[in-house]
Design a protein around this motif. Structure first.
Motif, PDB file in Angstrom:
ATOM      1  N   HIS A  28       0.834  -1.212   0.000  1.00 15.63           N
ATOM      2  CA  HIS A  28       0.000   0.000   0.000  1.00 15.63           C
ATOM      3  C   HIS A  28       0.868   1.261   0.000  1.00 15.63           C
ATOM      4  CE1 HIS A  28      -3.651  -2.317   1.873  1.00 15.63           C
ATOM      5  NE2 HIS A  28      -3.433  -2.601   0.600  1.00 15.63           N
ATOM      6  N   ARG A  29       1.925   1.246   0.795  1.00 14.94           N
ATOM      7  CA  ARG A  29       2.811   2.412   0.846  1.00 14.94           C
ATOM      8  C   ARG A  29       3.480   2.639  -0.506  1.00 14.94           C
ATOM      9  NH1 ARG A  29       6.390   1.445   6.159  1.00 14.94           N
ATOM     10  NH2 ARG A  29       7.502   3.278   5.370  1.00 14.94           N
ATOM     11  N   ALA A  30       3.918   1.541  -1.147  1.00 14.55           N
ATOM     12  CA  ALA A  30       4.547   1.678  -2.465  1.00 14.55           C
ATOM     13  C   ALA A  30       3.555   2.203  -3.499  1.00 14.55           C
ATOM     14  CB  ALA A  30       5.119   0.335  -2.906  1.00 14.55           C
ATOM     15  N   ALA A  31       2.303   1.749  -3.410  1.00 13.62           N
ATOM     16  CA  ALA A  31       1.269   2.218  -4.341  1.00 13.62           C
ATOM     17  C   ALA A  31       1.013   3.715  -4.144  1.00 13.62           C
ATOM     18  CB  ALA A  31      -0.020   1.433  -4.143  1.00 13.62           C
ATOM     19  N   ASP A  32       0.998   4.163  -2.894  1.00  9.96           N
ATOM     20  CA  ASP A  32       0.820   5.586  -2.619  1.00  9.96           C
ATOM     21  C   ASP A  32       1.965   6.412  -3.213  1.00  9.96           C
ATOM     22  OD1 ASP A  32      -1.532   5.110  -1.267  1.00  9.96           O
ATOM     23  OD2 ASP A  32      -0.620   5.181   0.728  1.00  9.96           O
ATOM     24  N   LEU A  33       3.194   5.880  -3.098  1.00 10.19           N
ATOM     25  CA  LEU A  33       4.350   6.590  -3.645  1.00 10.19           C
ATOM     26  C   LEU A  33       4.273   6.671  -5.162  1.00 10.19           C
ATOM     27  CD1 LEU A  33       7.306   5.219  -1.469  1.00 10.19           C
ATOM     28  CD2 LEU A  33       5.968   7.310  -1.162  1.00 10.19           C
ATOM     29  N   TYR A  34       3.796   5.606  -5.798  1.00  8.03           N
ATOM     30  CA  TYR A  34       3.662   5.614  -7.258  1.00  8.03           C
ATOM     31  C   TYR A  34       2.660   6.684  -7.683  1.00  8.03           C
ATOM     32  CZ  TYR A  34       2.644   4.217 -12.028  1.00  8.03           C
ATOM     33  OH  TYR A  34       2.467   4.230 -13.376  1.00  8.03           O
ATOM     34  N   ALA A  35       1.545   6.798  -6.947  1.00 13.13           N
ATOM     35  CA  ALA A  35       0.548   7.823  -7.264  1.00 13.13           C
ATOM     36  C   ALA A  35       1.141   9.223  -7.086  1.00 13.13           C
ATOM     37  CB  ALA A  35      -0.680   7.649  -6.375  1.00 13.13           C
ATOM     38  N   GLU A  36       1.958   9.385  -6.037  1.00 16.70           N
ATOM     39  CA  GLU A  36       2.569  10.687  -5.796  1.00 16.70           C
ATOM     40  C   GLU A  36       3.597  11.020  -6.877  1.00 16.70           C
ATOM     41  OE1 GLU A  36       3.896  13.359  -1.997  1.00 16.70           O
ATOM     42  OE2 GLU A  36       3.918  11.187  -1.792  1.00 16.70           O
ATOM     43  N   LEU A  37       4.306  10.013  -7.361  1.00 14.76           N
ATOM     44  CA  LEU A  37       5.255  10.223  -8.460  1.00 14.76           C
ATOM     45  C   LEU A  37       4.526  10.729  -9.700  1.00 14.76           C
ATOM     46  CD1 LEU A  37       7.922   9.968 -10.052  1.00 14.76           C
ATOM     47  CD2 LEU A  37       7.412   7.525 -10.317  1.00 14.76           C
ATOM     48  N   GLU A  38       3.392  10.115 -10.020  1.00 16.21           N
ATOM     49  CA  GLU A  38       2.652  10.533 -11.211  1.00 16.21           C
ATOM     50  C   GLU A  38       2.096  11.946 -11.055  1.00 16.21           C
ATOM     51  OE1 GLU A  38       2.656   8.878 -14.144  1.00 16.21           O
ATOM     52  OE2 GLU A  38       4.148   7.791 -12.967  1.00 16.21           O
ATOM     53  N   TYR A  39       1.702  12.301  -9.829  1.00 12.69           N
ATOM     54  CA  TYR A  39       1.253  13.673  -9.564  1.00 12.69           C
ATOM     55  C   TYR A  39       2.410  14.649  -9.796  1.00 12.69           C
ATOM     56  CZ  TYR A  39      -1.145  17.434  -6.947  1.00 12.69           C
ATOM     57  OH  TYR A  39      -1.740  18.610  -6.560  1.00 12.69           O
ATOM     58  N   ALA A  40       3.587  14.295  -9.275  1.00 11.93           N
ATOM     59  CA  ALA A  40       4.765  15.147  -9.470  1.00 11.93           C
ATOM     60  C   ALA A  40       5.120  15.247 -10.949  1.00 11.93           C
ATOM     61  CB  ALA A  40       5.943  14.605  -8.678  1.00 11.93           C
ATOM     62  N   ARG A  41       5.017  14.148 -11.673  1.00 18.54           N
ATOM     63  CA  ARG A  41       5.322  14.155 -13.111  1.00 18.54           C
ATOM     64  C   ARG A  41       4.370  15.108 -13.844  1.00 18.54           C
ATOM     65  NH1 ARG A  41       7.948  10.095 -15.581  1.00 18.54           N
ATOM     66  NH2 ARG A  41       7.218   8.538 -14.069  1.00 18.54           N
ATOM     67  N   SER A  42       3.099  15.067 -13.456  1.00 19.38           N
ATOM     68  CA  SER A  42       2.108  15.945 -14.090  1.00 19.38           C
ATOM     69  C   SER A  42       2.412  17.407 -13.817  1.00 19.38           C
ATOM     70  CB  SER A  42       0.704  15.613 -13.571  1.00 19.38           C
ATOM     71  OG  SER A  42       0.333  14.293 -13.916  1.00 19.38           O
ATOM     72  N   MET A  43       2.834  17.710 -12.591  1.00 19.33           N
ATOM     73  CA  MET A  43       3.121  19.098 -12.257  1.00 19.33           C
ATOM     74  C   MET A  43       4.428  19.578 -12.886  1.00 19.33           C
ATOM     75  SD  MET A  43       0.457  19.991 -10.811  1.00 19.33           S
ATOM     76  CE  MET A  43       0.806  21.641 -10.236  1.00 19.33           C
ATOM     77  N   ALA A  44       5.387  18.679 -13.047  1.00 19.20           N
ATOM     78  CA  ALA A  44       6.609  19.046 -13.770  1.00 19.20           C
ATOM     79  C   ALA A  44       6.271  19.368 -15.225  1.00 19.20           C
ATOM     80  CB  ALA A  44       7.630  17.918 -13.692  1.00 19.20           C
ATOM     81  N   LEU A  45       5.363  18.605 -15.800  1.00 16.85           N
ATOM     82  CA  LEU A  45       4.898  18.882 -17.160  1.00 16.85           C
ATOM     83  C   LEU A  45       4.158  20.215 -17.210  1.00 16.85           C
ATOM     84  CD1 LEU A  45       4.312  18.131 -20.104  1.00 16.85           C
ATOM     85  CD2 LEU A  45       2.392  16.746 -19.298  1.00 16.85           C
ATOM     86  N   TYR A  46       3.361  20.482 -16.175  1.00 14.63           N
ATOM     87  CA  TYR A  46       2.631  21.744 -16.089  1.00 14.63           C
ATOM     88  C   TYR A  46       3.600  22.931 -16.093  1.00 14.63           C
ATOM     89  CZ  TYR A  46      -0.763  25.147 -14.232  1.00 14.63           C
ATOM     90  OH  TYR A  46      -1.578  26.231 -14.049  1.00 14.63           O
ATOM     91  N   SER A  47       4.697  22.796 -15.347  1.00 17.60           N
ATOM     92  CA  SER A  47       5.686  23.874 -15.314  1.00 17.60           C
ATOM     93  C   SER A  47       6.371  24.030 -16.670  1.00 17.60           C
ATOM     94  CB  SER A  47       6.720  23.614 -14.213  1.00 17.60           C
ATOM     95  OG  SER A  47       7.602  22.571 -14.561  1.00 17.60           O
ATOM     96  N   ARG A  48       6.606  22.903 -17.335  1.00 23.08           N
ATOM     97  CA  ARG A  48       7.232  22.972 -18.663  1.00 23.08           C
ATOM     98  C   ARG A  48       6.319  23.690 -19.654  1.00 23.08           C
ATOM     99  NH1 ARG A  48       7.025  19.521 -23.023  1.00 23.08           N
ATOM    100  NH2 ARG A  48       6.237  17.717 -21.884  1.00 23.08           N
ATOM    101  N   LEU A  49       5.023  23.402 -19.576  1.00 21.74           N
ATOM    102  CA  LEU A  49       4.074  24.098 -20.440  1.00 21.74           C
ATOM    103  C   LEU A  49       4.042  25.594 -20.122  1.00 21.74           C
ATOM    104  CD1 LEU A  49       1.105  21.541 -20.372  1.00 21.74           C
ATOM    105  CD2 LEU A  49       2.724  21.925 -22.230  1.00 21.74           C
ATOM    106  N   ALA A  50       4.191  25.917 -18.834  1.00 25.70           N
ATOM    107  CA  ALA A  50       4.158  27.324 -18.423  1.00 25.70           C
ATOM    108  C   ALA A  50       5.315  28.113 -19.016  1.00 25.70           C
ATOM    109  CB  ALA A  50       4.166  27.422 -16.902  1.00 25.70           C
ATOM    110  N   VAL A  51       6.518  27.521 -19.040  1.00 27.03           N
ATOM    111  CA  VAL A  51       7.691  28.273 -19.520  1.00 27.03           C
ATOM    112  C   VAL A  51       7.836  28.225 -21.035  1.00 27.03           C
ATOM    113  CG1 VAL A  51       8.936  27.937 -17.358  1.00 27.03           C
ATOM    114  CG2 VAL A  51       9.308  26.323 -19.235  1.00 27.03           C
ATOM    115  N   THR A  52       7.052  27.383 -21.712  1.00 30.03           N
ATOM    116  CA  THR A  52       7.154  27.304 -23.174  1.00 30.03           C
ATOM    117  C   THR A  52       5.922  27.857 -23.877  1.00 30.03           C
ATOM    118  OG1 THR A  52       6.283  25.024 -23.144  1.00 30.03           O
ATOM    119  CG2 THR A  52       8.676  25.294 -23.141  1.00 30.03           C
TER     120      THR A  52
END
Length: 382
Positions: A272-296
């Motif tokens: 369960h803890r590993a699954a939570d971390l995977y979900a958090e990774l995908e959230y972080a990936r989405s926000m990193a993409l969001y920042s990339r869209l912001a600067v481009t």
């Protein structure tokens, strides 16, 4: 809007990943880390030959004339391998500072050498007494009799400053913020090199009537904000690569570490803890993409919202970096605390990332001052 990597970006990611797997594994990284400079100039030259150091630089200055999207692909790959060379400091911060603020003559003099791997750049903006208040430096610029300018003051924690050949320095002249180019061997400049907790190099600088060139920026404050936004977007991409590697390493450990005759990964609580971390990774990936869209983004009004969007994304990515790195260490148990095991090195790098340009408190306060990411509306009870 297509958010997938295009063919060129996929090829770039694939080629670089193959190179790093074979030429930048944990053992080779450790060898570089223990070297005198803490970087490999041979690897840096290889990056230059791949065209990685001038991806977003126009061809007229020796670059590949691409975009920040390709820079983010490289940063993510470097995060996966914990690359020690100053890509963020030189190829992102320093290069964009010169691109955005330099005159045509200054760009021609500096940028080709950066793209070729012959010149290292660093941006000196932090000061001992000012924490993250980079727009109000105590360093002063004074007009010289020959028409030039000299700088006096102190800068600390200059990322990549230990090997930099040129510095872009923030200073105040007649009450106005300015950006100045200073050669590393300039008279009156004293540099003290040091290592960060993550192994990357930085330096503290003292300037005493040090000769400098003004960078030709109409609005130095606006340029500095954009440079930091680009740096934050790059560091978020790097963080995603490091987080992905950390989580993969942790999942593999849970599958192979045996206790009482069975892998510890069969424990449902750890699953369960590993699954939570995977979900958090995908959230972080989405926000990193969001920042990339912001600067481009080139949409009307995008520049006004760019800084707000980047710092909002950084808050999420920083939280993921703290949670995933700490959980990864804990799930590795005692071995995670040893210098010989890679997971601790990822935790160190991720910890430093969250404090490179700002921290959770400063980001939250600034976002609140800007009104938050989403404009609040009163409920219509009629």
């Amino acid at each position: 809007m297509d958010l997938e990597l295009n063919d060129i970006q996929q090829e770039l990611a694939s080629t670089l990943s193959k190179y790093l797997r074979s030429e930048y594994d944990a053992a080779k990284r450790e060898e570089i880390l223990r070297s005198e400079e803490g970087i490999s100039r041979e690897k840096w030259q290889a990056f230059a030959e791949m065209g990685l150091l001038g991806l977003a630089v126009p061809e007229s200055y020796g670059g590949a004339d691409m975009t920040f999207n390709e820079v983010a692909v490289v940063a993510e790959a470097f995060g996966r391998s914990l690359v020690l060379e100053p890509f963020l400091a030189s190829a992102v911060l320093g290069t964009n500072a010169v691109l955005l603020a330099g005159s045509e003559e200054q760009k021609q003099a500096i940028l080709p050498g950066v793209c070729e791997g012959q010149t290292f750049l660093a941006v000196a903006m932090l000061e001992p007494n000012l924490r993250y208040a980079v727009e109000a430096p105590e360093t002063t610029a004074t007009a010289a009799a020959d028409g030039g300018v000299t700088l006096s003051g102190e800068k600390n924690n200059v990322l990549g400053g230990d090997v930099a050949d040129h510095f872009v320095v923030t200073a105040v002249e007649n009450g106005d913020l300015g950006l100045y180019l200073v050669a590393a061997d300039a008279e009156g400049l004293t540099r003290v090199a040091q290592r960060q907790a993550d192994g990357l190099g930085n330096a503290n600088l003292r300037l005493e009537n040090t000769p400098a060139q003004r960078l030709d920026a109409a609005d130095a404050r606006e340029v500095l904000t954009e440079v930091i936004d680009l740096g934050n977007a790059a560091i978020m991409a790097e963080a995603v690569g490091a987080l992905e590697a950390s989580l993969t390493m942790t999942a593999d450990y849970l599958k192979t570490r045996e206790q009482f005759g069975a892998p510890i990964g069969v424990n449902q609580a750890l699953q369960h803890r590993a699954a939570d971390l995977y979900a958090e990774l995908e959230y972080a990936r989405s926000m990193a993409l969001y920042s990339r869209l912001a600067v481009t983004s080139e949409a009307v009004g995008a520049e006004k919202d760019r800084h707000r969007d980047v710092i909002a994304a950084k808050i999420v990515v920083d939280q993921a970096a703290r949670n995933i790195s700490q959980e990864s260490i804990q799930m590795h148990g005692g071995i995670g605390m040893t210098m010989e095991y890679p997971i601790g090195h990822y935790a160190k790098r991720l910890t430093v990332m969250t404090r490179t340009f700002d921290d959770a408190d400063s980001l939250t306060a600034e976002l609140a001052e800007l009104g938050g990411l989403i404009e609040p509306h009163a409920a219509d009870l009629t």
